[in-house]
Scaffold this motif. Sequence first.
Motif, short mmCIF file in Angstrom:
data_model
loop_
_atom_site.label_atom_id
_atom_site.label_comp_id
_atom_site.label_asym_id
_atom_site.label_seq_id
_atom_site.Cartn_x
_atom_site.Cartn_y
_atom_site.Cartn_z
N LEU A 56 0.85 -1.19 0.00
CA LEU A 56 0.00 0.00 0.00
C LEU A 56 0.88 1.24 0.00
O LEU A 56 1.60 1.48 0.97
CB LEU A 56 -0.90 0.04 1.24
N GLY A 57 0.84 1.99 -1.07
CA GLY A 57 1.52 3.27 -1.12
C GLY A 57 0.49 4.35 -0.88
O GLY A 57 -0.43 4.52 -1.68
N ASP B 157 9.97 7.80 -3.00
CA ASP B 157 9.92 9.21 -2.62
C ASP B 157 8.63 9.91 -3.07
O ASP B 157 8.44 11.10 -2.80
CB ASP B 157 11.15 9.96 -3.14
N LEU B 158 7.72 9.20 -3.70
CA LEU B 158 6.46 9.79 -4.14
C LEU B 158 5.29 9.46 -3.21
O LEU B 158 4.15 9.81 -3.49
CB LEU B 158 6.14 9.33 -5.56
N TYR B 159 5.58 8.80 -2.10
CA TYR B 159 4.55 8.39 -1.15
C TYR B 159 4.87 8.89 0.25
O TYR B 159 6.04 8.93 0.64
CB TYR B 159 4.43 6.85 -1.12
N ALA B 160 3.83 9.22 1.00
CA ALA B 160 4.01 9.58 2.41
C ALA B 160 4.40 8.35 3.21
O ALA B 160 5.17 8.43 4.16
CB ALA B 160 2.73 10.19 2.96
N ASP B 161 3.87 7.19 2.80
CA ASP B 161 4.17 5.93 3.50
C ASP B 161 3.92 4.77 2.54
O ASP B 161 3.01 4.84 1.71
CB ASP B 161 3.26 5.79 4.73
N ILE B 162 4.74 3.75 2.66
CA ILE B 162 4.52 2.50 1.93
C ILE B 162 4.48 1.39 2.96
O ILE B 162 5.44 1.18 3.70
CB ILE B 162 5.62 2.22 0.87
#
Length: 183
Positions: A111-112, A166-171
């Motif tokens: 889940l990104g 670097d394109l996600y708040a959290d993975i």
Amino acid sequence: MEFLCYHRDRAGSLPLREELLEEHWAYMDRYAEEMIARGPTFADDGDTLTGSVHIVDLPDPAAARAFAFDEPNYQAGAYRDVLLRRWRNTLGRTMWDFPGGRTGDNRYLVLGLATGRAADLALPPDRDELIAYGPLLSDDGAIWLGTAALVRAQDPDTARAILTPDLYADIEVHNWQFGGRPS
């Protein structure tokens, strides 16, 4: 419209989930035709149940909310929270069409979670390892909120690498396996 529903277990809820297993399966049987993918998630030990993923094709957001919140485990308090998002089936298939089969190897829910400029809309290069893949969207489908995938991978880090970090708040990466009634 396709939706991803991830029920996360409440600590100590395993006895309740075991008690309600047949009710859960009977409830899910009602959605057999709409099901794209399903299955439990597990802690790093591979044995401790942590949640349940369902990707379903339903008429609208109201039907998706009813699916998520009428589920017997949710009604009984077994889940601590629910992630429910519109989802787009980029692969155009169900988990049962995955050429890698139902068993063997490591499988993960990735889940990104993000807001902002959409990312990872194109399929990753190693499509053969993808069981399900697509963007997470707002109810109206207009706003990108992240990406969700079910993937076969060597380890959690390899699974995580299908998304651009670097394109996600959290993975989040969760151990996952094909679900449903035992055959």
